[in-house]
Write a protein that holds these residues in place. Sequence first.
Motif, short mmCIF file in Angstrom:
data_model
loop_
_atom_site.label_atom_id
_atom_site.label_comp_id
_atom_site.label_asym_id
_atom_site.label_seq_id
_atom_site.Cartn_x
_atom_site.Cartn_y
_atom_site.Cartn_z
N ASP A 15 -82.76 19.86 -31.91
CA ASP A 15 -81.58 20.73 -32.01
C ASP A 15 -81.88 22.12 -31.46
OD1 ASP A 15 -78.89 21.03 -32.60
OD2 ASP A 15 -79.27 21.85 -34.60
N GLY A 119 -77.16 28.01 -32.16
CA GLY A 119 -77.96 26.93 -32.71
C GLY A 119 -78.66 27.24 -34.01
N PRO A 155 -76.58 17.70 -34.66
CA PRO A 155 -77.76 18.26 -33.98
C PRO A 155 -78.16 17.40 -32.78
CG PRO A 155 -78.38 17.24 -36.07
CD PRO A 155 -76.89 17.24 -36.02
N SER A 156 -78.76 18.05 -31.80
CA SER A 156 -79.20 17.34 -30.60
C SER A 156 -80.63 16.84 -30.77
CB SER A 156 -79.11 18.27 -29.38
OG SER A 156 -79.92 19.41 -29.58
N GLN A 242 -79.30 20.44 -38.85
CA GLN A 242 -80.19 19.35 -39.24
C GLN A 242 -80.22 19.19 -40.76
OE1 GLN A 242 -83.50 21.03 -36.70
NE2 GLN A 242 -84.05 18.87 -36.60
#
Length: 449
Positions: A15, A119, A155-156, A242
């Motif tokens: 993320d 972020g 989240p990435s 997250q």
Amino acid sequence: MPALVWFRQDLRLHDQPALVAAVAEGDVIPVYVLDDKGPGDWRIGGAQRWWLHHSLQALDRSLRDLGSRLILRRGPAATVLTDIADDCGAETIHAIRHYEPWWRQAEEALGDRLCLHEGNHLRPPESVRTGSGGQFRMFSAFYRALLAMLPPEAPSAAPKQLSAPGRWPKSDSLDDWALLPAKPNWAIGFEGWTPGEAGAAAAIDDFADAVADYDDARNLPSVEGTSRLSPHLHQGEISPRQVWQALNGRGKVVESFRRELAWRDFTAGLILALPDYAEKNGRSQFDRLKWRHAPSELKAWREGRTGYPIVDAGMRQLWATGWMHNRVRMITASFLVKHLLIDWREGERWFWDTLVDADYGNNSVNWQWVAGTGIDANMFGRIMAPLSQSAKFDAADYIREWVPELRDVPDAAIHDPEESGCLPANYPRKIIGHREARERALAAGRQVR
């Protein structure tokens, strides 16, 4: 063409939108700059430096697993990053947006070369606005507006590989920064922490198993029912998104903890609107309050020698571990401001130097909330009673752990051994009586009104 990733309090690969954007451009050069000049008096304190050393080590190991490395430099952030970008031919510097005033100044100085990403919050704090378009000053109203914008985006994932540049820029040695204490090594008790992204992942796994008890257990110092995620969140080793995702599917039991995540967003928005909130009273009438200059009493508070067991236990836990239980933070802060009538900024500065999770927004807003000087704060006349708080929240075992002089005092007497006639010879009498301190504080508050 290489792109720089400027790491700050976002020391993670999962993320990490700045890292994702840089990967899409090609070669990636991860950089961390230790800037002690930009923050001025707010350069990170000793406890944070201990954490930072280990967190940077962990991040570098993770980057090397992906075929990359972390470049370390020291100096004014904007100047250092510009020099590295010029040397490497990088046109873009990717970074996650930060809200501390010194970081915003550095971001502005980097100009169009800097590409900022969101972020570190549930939602960008500047996107949660009042009806008139301003920043919220009251948490309850902010929280209602934020809830309408949640849940946050998913989240990435972390990249599986990073493309390295043909030539790496020079890097400092982490050991040369001397972030760790040496003589004496006052951080021996910090070894219970595991800084870094893996440590953060383990901490959220542990907390997810215990979150059902959070609403009650978070107030019990002897149980330690808090998440202990705050230093990981502060250094950005795990993102709020997250954490939110890790608690999905657990029903309403997570709501009180998610409210604490929202508080982080609120404090970021408040320092965006009021950058000097860590130095100025939120309510100007408190500029007239006559704080006491009492160096010996301030020293006793710092060292945990006030004669109030719950206060002393908290201050000793803080010095030994770089952390303090949340309920006890409120009790110790209230004691300094209301019982000793010492300026809240003295306590704020001590926490800044000794807490591993000392956050500019959280630290200043929390101190002003307890002191009653803030925009959204307790009334100054609300004075926490440490003796009854200690008994109410069953702090006997907590006191025994951190104040060994009281280890043999029975439960019925340990919260106030002096009053109970059980005061050990090597433990101090109360620095001031509760009733006397309360009356003095109320009188000071009346003068301000």
